[in-house]
Scaffold this active site. Structure first.
Site, short mmCIF file in Angstrom:
data_model
loop_
_atom_site.label_atom_id
_atom_site.label_comp_id
_atom_site.label_asym_id
_atom_site.label_seq_id
_atom_site.Cartn_x
_atom_site.Cartn_y
_atom_site.Cartn_z
N ASP A 128 35.77 -51.70 -4.98
CA ASP A 128 36.13 -53.05 -4.30
C ASP A 128 36.91 -53.91 -4.68
OD1 ASP A 128 34.71 -53.37 -6.87
OD2 ASP A 128 32.59 -54.47 -6.02
N GLU B 43 27.57 -58.06 -0.68
CA GLU B 43 25.98 -59.32 -0.91
C GLU B 43 25.15 -59.09 -0.18
OE1 GLU B 43 27.44 -60.50 -3.79
OE2 GLU B 43 29.26 -61.33 -3.70
N ASN C 103 22.24 -59.80 -8.38
CA ASN C 103 21.56 -60.61 -6.99
C ASN C 103 21.36 -59.01 -6.26
OD1 ASN C 103 24.03 -59.63 -6.21
ND2 ASN C 103 24.74 -62.04 -4.94
N HIS D 35 23.40 -56.79 -4.96
CA HIS D 35 25.00 -56.12 -4.32
C HIS D 35 24.77 -55.42 -5.03
CE1 HIS D 35 27.97 -58.35 -6.83
NE2 HIS D 35 28.06 -57.92 -7.35
P1 PGA Z 1 28.34 -55.99 -14.16
O1 PGA Z 1 29.05 -56.19 -12.20
O2 PGA Z 1 28.61 -53.96 -13.93
O3 PGA Z 1 29.71 -56.55 -14.70
O4 PGA Z 1 27.08 -56.21 -14.58
C1 PGA Z 1 27.88 -55.49 -11.79
C2 PGA Z 1 27.95 -55.92 -9.91
O5 PGA Z 1 27.62 -56.79 -10.09
O6 PGA Z 1 27.82 -54.82 -9.69
#
Ligand code: PGA
Length: 238
Positions: free
Chosen positions: A66, A141, A134, A136
């Site tokens: 992404d 999302e 959250n 995602h």
């Molecule tokens: P993080 O992010 O590895 O920085 O915790 C994970 C995500 O939001 O997909």
């Protein structure tokens, strides 16, 4: 689903070793990689394995999961920058074998179609994913269904706030581009990487809540070859 729980201080080494084995078995591995804080120690350990001559990306293909919109090229919080600095600058992947969504493309719908066509030209053998607090995966999302294609998305407020830890100062990005849930679920294998106490609650919910768009990561449970690799801190609620 295969759940593997590893001691916190051994987690990245174990994930890196599994990945190195996977690359050794299939040097042309077509893999999609995430950024963020979770994979940082895994990438460090895999890069060290490449430096020792034990692992190679020379015949592999890497797809970036992404990208955030609205940040200048080279910004430290751009996923492109994070993956280059965290892994690609230190491994032997030929530059033509790196594929990404370009948020500066003039037509983002066209850009998503172009990227998806590169994915479809051989498919994905392996998708590594982090887990958002959250729920995602990538930038799919809450509200994203299992059929979600590769597309431009509006970021959840929690995701926007979280970009601060990647080096965004001032107004956080409002949108991004992401590989969709549909092409993620079409991959041969999915490894969900989860580390740290901060992920314990969402990991438990990902594995036990009803499967649905309110928690996009829950759809991963429908995949026949899902491996969840969690450290003990993240697995505390299981
Ligand atoms: P993080 O992010 O590895 O920085 O915790 C994970 C995500 O939001 O997909």
């Amino acid at each position: 689903m295969h759940l593997e729980v590893v001691a916190d201080d051994r987690w990245s080494a174990v994930v890196a070793a599994r990945w190195a084995e996977r690359l050794a078995a299939q040097p042309g591995l077509r893999q999609c990689l995430p950024t963020g804080t979770t994979p940082v120690p895994v990438y460090r350990d895999v890069a060290a394995s490449v430096a020792r001559g034990e692992t190679s990306f020379a015949r592999a293909e890497v797809f970036l999961l992404d990208e955030l919109g609205g940040l200048p090229r080279g910004h430290p919080a751009r996923c492109d920058t994070m993956l280059r600095r965290g892994l690609l600058d230190d491994v032997d992947l030929p530059s033509g074998r790196f594929h990404r969504l370009d948020p500066d493309a003039p037509d983002l719908a066209d850009e998503c179609r172009r990227f998806q066509a590169e994915v479809d030209h051989g498919g994905l053998d392996l998708v590594l994913l982090g887990l958002g607090t959250n729920g995602h995966v990538g930038l799919n999302e809450p509200g994203s269904d299992r059929t979600a294609p590769t597309r431009r998305v509006t970021l959840a407020e929690e995701t926007r706030a979280g970009t601060g830890r990647y080096g965004v100062t001032g107004t956080p990005p409002t949108w991004g581009l992401t590989l969709g849930l549909a092409p993620i679920l079409a991959a041969g294998e999915i490894w969900l990487l989860v580390s740290g106490t901060v992920k314990a609650g969402i990991l438990e919910r990902t594995l036990t809540d009803p499967i649905g768009p309110q928690l996009p990561a829950s759809f991963l449970r429908e995949h026949p070859a899902l491996r969840v690799m969690a450290d003990r801190s993240a697995a505390a609620g299981l």
